[in-house]
Design an enzyme around this catalytic site. Structure first.
Site, mmCIF file in Angstrom:
data_model
loop_
_atom_site.group_PDB
_atom_site.id
_atom_site.type_symbol
_atom_site.label_atom_id
_atom_site.label_comp_id
_atom_site.label_asym_id
_atom_site.label_seq_id
_atom_site.Cartn_x
_atom_site.Cartn_y
_atom_site.Cartn_z
ATOM 1 N N GLN A 1 -56.962 0.524 43.105
ATOM 2 C CA GLN A 1 -55.535 0.352 42.823
ATOM 3 C C GLN A 1 -54.772 -0.177 44.040
ATOM 4 O O GLN A 1 -53.740 -0.830 43.888
ATOM 5 C CB GLN A 1 -54.899 1.672 42.369
ATOM 6 C CG GLN A 1 -55.395 2.188 41.027
ATOM 7 C CD GLN A 1 -56.564 3.155 41.177
ATOM 8 O OE1 GLN A 1 -57.292 3.106 42.163
ATOM 9 N NE2 GLN A 1 -56.749 4.028 40.206
ATOM 10 N N ARG B 1 -51.258 4.144 34.589
ATOM 11 C CA ARG B 1 -51.611 5.231 35.501
ATOM 12 C C ARG B 1 -50.444 5.433 36.447
ATOM 13 O O ARG B 1 -49.490 4.660 36.464
ATOM 14 C CB ARG B 1 -52.923 5.000 36.239
ATOM 15 C CG ARG B 1 -53.392 3.594 36.414
ATOM 16 C CD ARG B 1 -52.539 2.769 37.331
ATOM 17 N NE ARG B 1 -52.319 3.464 38.606
ATOM 18 C CZ ARG B 1 -51.354 3.206 39.443
ATOM 19 N NH1 ARG B 1 -50.466 2.255 39.176
ATOM 20 N NH2 ARG B 1 -51.215 3.861 40.571
ATOM 21 N N GLY B 2 -50.540 6.495 37.241
ATOM 22 C CA GLY B 2 -49.417 6.878 38.082
ATOM 23 C C GLY B 2 -48.636 7.948 37.333
ATOM 24 O O GLY B 2 -48.271 7.748 36.166
ATOM 25 N N ALA B 3 -48.396 9.069 38.010
ATOM 26 C CA ALA B 3 -47.838 10.229 37.312
ATOM 27 C C ALA B 3 -46.569 9.912 36.504
ATOM 28 O O ALA B 3 -46.500 10.239 35.308
ATOM 29 C CB ALA B 3 -47.604 11.365 38.310
ATOM 30 N N ASN C 1 -53.099 14.400 44.844
ATOM 31 C CA ASN C 1 -52.890 12.956 44.751
ATOM 32 C C ASN C 1 -54.261 12.288 44.736
ATOM 33 O O ASN C 1 -55.293 12.935 44.862
ATOM 34 C CB ASN C 1 -52.025 12.464 45.927
ATOM 35 C CG ASN C 1 -51.529 11.045 45.724
ATOM 36 O OD1 ASN C 1 -51.006 10.716 44.649
ATOM 37 N ND2 ASN C 1 -51.684 10.186 46.708
ATOM 38 N N LYS C 2 -54.247 10.988 44.569
ATOM 39 C CA LYS C 2 -55.476 10.193 44.473
ATOM 40 C C LYS C 2 -56.505 10.616 45.521
ATOM 41 O O LYS C 2 -56.167 10.839 46.671
ATOM 42 C CB LYS C 2 -55.101 8.718 44.669
ATOM 43 C CG LYS C 2 -56.243 7.737 44.683
ATOM 44 C CD LYS C 2 -57.110 7.778 43.444
ATOM 45 C CE LYS C 2 -56.322 7.571 42.181
ATOM 46 N NZ LYS C 2 -57.093 7.967 40.960
ATOM 47 N N ARG D 1 -55.401 13.457 30.439
ATOM 48 C CA ARG D 1 -55.667 13.571 31.877
ATOM 49 C C ARG D 1 -55.098 14.910 32.358
ATOM 50 O O ARG D 1 -53.940 15.234 32.092
ATOM 51 C CB ARG D 1 -55.037 12.398 32.649
ATOM 52 C CG ARG D 1 -55.623 11.047 32.180
ATOM 53 C CD ARG D 1 -55.363 9.946 33.191
ATOM 54 N NE ARG D 1 -56.148 10.150 34.398
ATOM 55 C CZ ARG D 1 -55.908 9.511 35.550
ATOM 56 N NH1 ARG D 1 -54.908 8.669 35.643
ATOM 57 N NH2 ARG D 1 -56.668 9.740 36.603
ATOM 58 N N ASP E 1 -49.512 13.407 42.243
ATOM 59 C CA ASP E 1 -49.738 13.609 40.812
ATOM 60 C C ASP E 1 -49.288 14.997 40.380
ATOM 61 O O ASP E 1 -48.930 15.212 39.216
ATOM 62 C CB ASP E 1 -51.204 13.373 40.467
ATOM 63 C CG ASP E 1 -51.543 11.894 40.607
ATOM 64 O OD1 ASP E 1 -51.841 11.461 41.736
ATOM 65 O OD2 ASP E 1 -51.441 11.161 39.603
#
Lengths: 345, 345
Positions: free
Chosen positions: A194, A44-46, A245-246, A87, A235
């Site tokens: 996370q 995960r993480g762009a 973002n998250k 995603r 993201d």
């Protein structure tokens, strides 16, 4: 620890859902396994998703047995579509796939075997460049960090979200490396934690002082003067500077604004999507209810509970003090400053 | 389901740490067990803690074997001090103990056995009055709830936090009973998840539509126009209207303010402490790190992680649209309106 690694025709992806308890790699020998790893957030993480998808496309290419260039490209596009569908929010995913497809289409090579190798080379390049990109982001971003700062961050925009160093955490590492005393307040970041599992762990490994808090504690810490700046990853960043973002990043930005605390987002230009005019055009992924209601299989809510579980939110540009990219720091108005960083202004 | 019940010389306390999975009562035959139940949050919520402490003092009294009135009162004061020390923030705890001590001291009865019965009667009265108090709060508060409202609440200010109905949830119940269509968005409320475990459960039992969210999602829901009002309970309200409540309430109030959404606190007058001039004078309980870092014994953070775990925060009066009490609704300026409700103005 590598977020992912290519080894003997196989993409090994660190299964981040098991951290910090266990370090295990998922061996992906086909692109479907990569799709699954992205979907279940093992990676995960762009930027990391972008690199994983690039390797996934290369894996998919190697599995094709056609020798016809046109058939090959057509099959490749279908695989890319599958990977892109894993995603919806992080733009680096599409960006990486587009880059690989363009490399193939623009290649003069007629031989499919050569094209396959080209795809793998390009995936390697994306991964390698990301580390350098984070290094530059750190250099630019650390100038925004005062000596002695307590830095609040959310989710994990660290080495584990990238090829190394990280975006937001890369800035923190660079500030420390520049001789500044910094400490971190890490939001645990429900539902998937996370912040607790990954950011806290990364900072401990680096000997950067870090305090873990539940997400609902950050605002009160600001009120008590315990936070000097907020920095998160991204993201997707729209042309006008709106930052997806998250989930929870938006609340932090509103809270930072209410307390006069600067709020930064750090992301490579590959996360900036000039085709996305504003945050309104960004699709926000809704994830399974179980992530909220059944963490680790625990029944923390009554059966049959209705749950909202958006994975991201959009912070309007007016709440973002500056955007740290690998090409420099953008300040409002972002339409101009971001375009300028792309050399388009 | 009773939050607590007196049965055959024993206080049975519903162990809320096991909800919603298991319904079990802790049998308290001595006041130390009551102390423990309060400390470990088997019983929680300011009014419920007050009632439990009152029964705890009665239990302690029954265990004393002196016949001397002065010795008895002196021993009673020590027990009250132990009970008061279990949790520092909720003022109802001290309020209930003070009420029982005053009842004994003001009693003309010289016989210790009579005084013991007096203490138990007073504990019963506190518990009984709380239900009526919640009923009144509901009647006053429901007028603030528009038909069709989506109501965001945090933690559990419900039947389980009181003798029944609840403070914030009592208002929601009363709005529904008044024929209004209401629905609830429940913050899960880390670290101990009272929103997920208790509020969601209470609302489901009542057939009031409820959606569970992680704490960091509430702000974005407001931005999307999905929240019409915020209502929370209170653990202590200062004379100037500053509200101490479950950690995260402050952030919700800032977010509500930023979105032009009204933010209410509901609590009986026994939660209003005119001796506490402002929120600055309220002691905020810091709870064990494990609640954040080891929920349900799970290692969600690396070993040795530094954690902040304040159980409450203070919302300044300027962010509170109105305070719903059992004596009426107070509006700013609260110094005057709250004092007026006490009949002091």
């Amino acid at each position: 620890m590598d977020t992912m690694r290519w080894s003997g025709g196989c993409l090994e992806i660190l299964d981040q859902t098991l951290l910090p308890e266990r370090v295990e790699y998922i061996k992906c020998r086909d692109y479907q396994t990569v799709c699954q790893a992205i979907r279940r957030l093992s990676v995960r993480g762009a930027p990391a998703i972008g690199a994983a998808a690039a390797y996934g496309l290369a894996l998919g290419a190697f599995s094709l047995d056609t020798r016809d260039r046109r058939d090959f490209i057509s099959a490749l596009e279908k695989i890319a579509a599958d990977l892109a569908a894993t995603r919806p929010t992080a733009v680096n995913l599409q960006w990486a796939l587009d880059r690989l497809l363009a490399a193939v289409k623009n290649s003069a090579a007629g031989d499919v075997a050569e094209l396959k190798q080209k795809l793998l080379d390009e995936a390697h390049a994306i991964y390698r460049e990301d580390l350098e990109s984070n290094r530059r982001m750190g250099r630019f971003g650390q100038e925004l960090v005062p000596d002695g700062a307590v830095i609040l961050t959310h989710c994990n925009a660290g080495a584990l979200a990238t090829a190394g160093l990280g975006t937001a955490l890369g800035v923190i590492r660079a500030a420390r490396d520049a001789g500044k005393r910094v400490s971190v307040m890490a939001d645990e970041t429900r539902p998937l934690l996370q912040g607790a599992r990954l950011t806290a762990w990364e900072m401990l490994q680096e000997n950067i002082p870090v305090t873990l808090v539940a997400d609902n504690m950050a605002g009160y810490a600001m009120a008590l003067g315990k936070v000097d700046l907020v920095i998160v990853g991204a993201d997707r960043i729209a042309a006008n500077g709106d930052v997806a973002n998250k989930i929870g990043s938006y609340s932090l930005a509103v809270l930072a604004d209410a307390h006069g605390i600067p709020c930064y987002s750090a992301a490579p230009l590959s996360t900036v999507d000039l085709e996305t005019k504003s945050g309104e055009d960004i699709v926000i992924e809704e994830r399974p209810a179980e992530e909220v209601a059944r963490p680790y299989g625990l029944e923390i809510a009554p059966p049959g509970m209705a749950v909202a579980n958006p994975a991201f939110d959009v912070t309007p540009a007016r709440l973002i003090t500056a955007i740290v990219t690998d090409a420099g720091v953008a300040r409002p108005p972002y339409e101009k400053s971001l375009a300028a960083l792309f050399g388009r202004s």
